[in-house]
Design an enzyme around this catalytic site. Structure first.
Site, short mmCIF file in Angstrom:
data_model
loop_
_atom_site.label_atom_id
_atom_site.label_comp_id
_atom_site.label_asym_id
_atom_site.label_seq_id
_atom_site.Cartn_x
_atom_site.Cartn_y
_atom_site.Cartn_z
CB ALA A 43 26.15 44.96 10.87
CB CYS A 60 24.34 34.35 10.29
SG CYS A 60 24.97 36.04 10.46
#
Length: 220
Positions: free
Chosen positions: A160, A176
């Site tokens: 993305a 993340c």
């Protein structure tokens, strides 16, 4: 639908519900494995939501807006998806393109970096940190995320790029699992480029990415 090197290139105009996209990916990957469908590059957006990878830590999910949280089945931790973010799902047969998962991920990173360079943004990998980054030192920020799964040598999920999303939505997670650095976008970097401009840059960089998977050093 457009076909590039016998691979379907699909762009969805309206945001796609995550569950629908996940089901489509799984079905398409199975069909690719069976030889009954083309490989697929799918460019889309999702409504605001969080996805949890196989290493997701519940302590890294705050979710003050109450966005849906989906189990993604890919590697990695929590990721945000929403409007203004170009998501690229990559369903390729690594049996045909070299059984090199590390090389595949490296190639995806290179494809993102090359596309951003076309748009006037100097992006880079950061050792020990997943994703694609811009800036240096205290100003370093993530502009792109990756998360993949490989099932019977067919790839699922992808990456993305933050084009113009609401960056405040990222505060609902530790993106993340990396808390020390911020998140940025093309818009925040001063690049007022729409999704179609990003798509064009990605398309120009697709063939070099694909060729890199088919190099002579790869296992056939």
């Amino acid at each position: 639908m457009e076909v590039i090197d016998d691979i379907e290139w699909r762009v969805s105009a309206a945001p796609v519900p995550y569950a629908d996209a996940l089901a489509e990916m799984e079905a398409r990957a199975a069909a690719v494995r069976e030889g009954t469908a083309r490989e697929l590059i799918w460019l889309l957006e999702h409504p605001p939501l969080f996805t949890a990878g196989t290493s997701a830590d519940p302590a890294e999910l705050f979710n003050p807006h109450g966005f849906p949280v989906h189990q993604a089945g890919r590697g990695g931790r929590y990721t945000y998806h929403g409007p203004g973010q170009r998501i690229v799902y990559v369903i390729l047969d690594l049996d045909r393109r070299g059984r090199d998962i590390r090389g595949f991920v490296h190639g995806l990173e290179g494809w993102m970096i090359a596309a951003l360079a076309q748009l006037g943004v100097a992006a880079h990998r950061a050792p020990g940190r997943i994703g694609i980054w811009v800036g240096e030192g205290a100003d370093e920020s993530k502009i792109g995320a990756l998360g993949v799964r490989v099932k019977r040598w067919v790839t699922l999920h992808g990456f993305a790029i933050n084009v113009s999303p609401d960056l405040s939505h990222f505060s609902g997670i530790v993106p993340c699992g990396i808390a020390e650095f911020g998140v940025t976008s093309l818009a925040k970097e001063g690049k007022q480029i729409g999704l179609t401009g990003v798509d064009a840059a990605l398309k120009r960089g697709f063939q070099p990415f694909l060729n890199g998977l088919q190099g002579p050093s790869k296992v056939s």
